[in-house]
Design an enzyme around this catalytic site. Structure first.
Site, short mmCIF file in Angstrom:
data_model
loop_
_atom_site.label_atom_id
_atom_site.label_comp_id
_atom_site.label_asym_id
_atom_site.label_seq_id
_atom_site.Cartn_x
_atom_site.Cartn_y
_atom_site.Cartn_z
N CYS A 1 -1.78 -0.75 7.50
CA CYS A 1 -1.03 0.49 7.33
C CYS A 1 -1.15 1.37 8.57
CB CYS A 1 -1.50 1.25 6.09
SG CYS A 1 -0.99 0.45 4.55
N CYS B 1 -5.78 1.36 5.66
CA CYS B 1 -6.27 0.08 6.17
C CYS B 1 -5.66 -0.17 7.55
CB CYS B 1 -5.92 -1.06 5.21
SG CYS B 1 -4.16 -1.52 5.23
N HIS C 1 0.83 -1.21 0.00
CA HIS C 1 0.00 0.00 0.00
C HIS C 1 0.86 1.26 0.00
CE1 HIS C 1 -3.86 -2.09 1.68
NE2 HIS C 1 -3.48 -2.56 0.51
N GLU D 1 0.86 3.96 1.77
CA GLU D 1 1.31 4.46 3.07
C GLU D 1 2.56 3.71 3.53
OE1 GLU D 1 -1.68 3.34 2.09
OE2 GLU D 1 -3.22 3.89 3.53
#
Length: 163
Positions: free
Chosen positions: A110, A107, A81, A83
């Site tokens: 993260c 999420c 992801h 992040e």
């Protein structure tokens, strides 16, 4: 003599950093979801950026991008992801006290990395998964850890860049 004044139509810090996050997301090869992140110091310096994509050395052409099917035939076990990529891309000093601008609310996985990295504020654009367990868990962890989060308020300003 006429005094020349600074222009008044310059973009705000939030517009600037969310714009950088969104532009970063445009690097993603994901055919469905392009997410970008930008981590910023308290004195408005960009520390790192990231987008959702495969780990270094993994070919964008050899791994799946599907959203449904057998687990190993989907993108989910393979994609990093934005992040986490931004956190992992950081190459110096500390992220303690920084702000993360991200185009999609983080999420739960993260969120853990954001908290552990010392990021204190999350500014997000979309919260389209607000009612999912993962997002609810993220907000619960952020609240417990004292990570402030708020939704970016779109200004409607159009910015055009010719590349």
């Amino acid at each position: 003599m006429t005094k020349i004044r600074k222009r008044k139509d310059y973009i705000t810090w939030d517009e600037y950093f969310m714009g950088v996050a969104q532009l970063s997301g445009m690097r993603s090869k994901d055919p469905n979801t392009q997410v970008g992140s930008c981590i910023v110091s308290s004195d408005h310096k960009i520390l790192s950026m990231g987008y959702n994509g495969l780990p270094k050395g993994c070919s964008d052409d050899e791994f799946p991008w599907a959203r449904e099917g057998d687990a190993l035939e989907t993108k989910y076990p393979f994609v990093v992801h934005s992040e986490l990529n931004a956190i992992l891309n950081f190459r110096g000093g500390t992220l303690e006290g920084s702000t993360l601008y991200v185009s999609l609310f983080p999420c739960n996985e993260c969120a853990k990395a954001i908290i552990q990295a010392g990021i204190r504020t999350v500014v997000y654009d979309s919260d389209k998964y607000a009612l999912t367990d993962g997002t609810i868990a993220s907000k619960r962890m952020f609240d417990a850890a004292g990570v402030r989060y708020y939704q970016y308020q779109r200004t409607g300003r159009k910015v055009e860049v010719e590349l």
